[in-house]
Motif scaffolding. Structure first.
Motif, PDB file in Angstrom:
ATOM      1  N   THR A   1       0.818  -1.214   0.000  1.00  0.00           N
ATOM      2  CA  THR A   1       0.000   0.000   0.000  1.00  0.00           C
ATOM      3  C   THR A   1       0.847   1.257   0.000  1.00  0.00           C
ATOM      4  O   THR A   1       0.608   2.186  -0.781  1.00  0.00           O
ATOM      5  N   ARG A   2       1.837   1.311   0.844  1.00  0.00           N
ATOM      6  CA  ARG A   2       2.652   2.525   0.955  1.00  0.00           C
ATOM      7  C   ARG A   2       3.463   2.770  -0.312  1.00  0.00           C
ATOM      8  O   ARG A   2       3.524   3.893  -0.806  1.00  0.00           O
TER       9      ARG A   2
ATOM     10  N   TRP B   1       0.838   3.743  -3.350  1.00  0.00           N
ATOM     11  CA  TRP B   1      -0.325   4.571  -3.010  1.00  0.00           C
ATOM     12  C   TRP B   1      -0.844   5.335  -4.230  1.00  0.00           C
ATOM     13  O   TRP B   1      -2.046   5.539  -4.372  1.00  0.00           O
TER      14      TRP B   1
ATOM     15  N   LYS C   1       9.432   1.881  -5.271  1.00  0.00           N
ATOM     16  CA  LYS C   1       8.118   2.290  -5.727  1.00  0.00           C
ATOM     17  C   LYS C   1       7.672   1.424  -6.888  1.00  0.00           C
ATOM     18  O   LYS C   1       8.396   1.191  -7.844  1.00  0.00           O
TER      19      LYS C   1
END
Length: 247
Positions: free
Chosen positions: A108-109, A112, A243
């Motif tokens: 999730t982080r 996002w 990411k």
């Protein structure tokens, strides 16, 4: 009819479960050695395989919808077809599945931005699914999946450290052309259309806000793509290594 009782719900549930089953099936395929050695890359690889399958099906489906119902190109709010409606349900199921996959996998982080994109996309699709408005607009937005075919190939090759291959160098130029034709051009056309709904208390205002946010995100992703593939010397080597979107 209240959305909670809407007959589209079985279609959405069926599509979501179909993508979950597809992910399980694809996860049994052999992995490249470089991917297999890293659990995060393994998850990304499986996630992108499902995304790749969705892009092929929905991209071709969207083109067929526009060929069968060309009025969707101009009557974005009112044009409707069963094929376009089912496509919206199909793609909404994918976005629901992918959102769950990201959250359950603990990404999730790191992902996002992807989750924000999914929520905006679902909001747009629900306008067509539950209120039978802007189905044509939903089909037009799914033209982006034609571009995503080549974008996903690029991402999978980067995960596998295959940037040195001729296929990667060819694909990066094809990807750039497809990005213009099937991502930037439809987005600009839809934004121009929805600007006419500014200030009106209709779904058009909500969808315009969604589009403007997506415009910003798409331009940011485009700048990242250009820096990564065509100006790599300007990209810091340690920038956002974890990411999902910049892989």
């Amino acid at each position: 009819m209240p959305p909670l009782l809407h007959p589209a719900l079985p279609l959405l549930l069926g599509a979501t479960l179909t993508f979950q089953a597809l992910r399980r099936a694809l996860s049994r395929l052999p992995l490249p050695a470089h991917v297999r050695a890293d659990p995060l890359r393994t998850w990304r690889w499986h996630n992108l395989l499902v995304s790749f399958a969705h892009s092929i099906v929905s991209g071709v489906w969207a083109l067929l919808c526009l060929w069968q119902t060309p009025e969707m190109l101009v009557e974005i709010e009112t044009a409707w077809s069963l094929s376009g409606y089912l496509l919206a349900c199909f793609s909404a199921g994918y976005f629901i599945h992918d959102t769950v996959d990201i959250v359950v996998s603990g990404q999730t982080r790191a992902s996002w931005e992807y989750l924000v994109h999914h929520l905006m996309a679902l909001g747009a699709f629900f306008a067509g699914i539950f209120w039978n408005s802007f189905v044509g607009g939903g089909v037009l937005t799914l033209l982006v999946e034609v571009s995503n075919i080549f974008l996903t190939i690029r991402m999978m090759m980067k995960i596998n450290n295959a940037q040195h291959l001729l296929l990667y160098r060819v694909n990066k130029y094809v990807n750039l052309v497809m990005y213009f034709l099937f991502r930037l051009a439809p987005q600009a056309y839809l934004t121009h259309f929805f600007l006419r709904y500014l200030g009106q208390r209709t779904l058009g205002t909500f969808l315009l806000a969604n589009l403007l946010m997506l415009d910003i995100m798409i331009l940011i992703y485009f700048s990242r793509l250009l820096r990564s593939d065509f100006c790599p010397e300007r990209v810091p080597s340690q920038q956002h290594k974890d990411k999902f979107l910049t892989e």
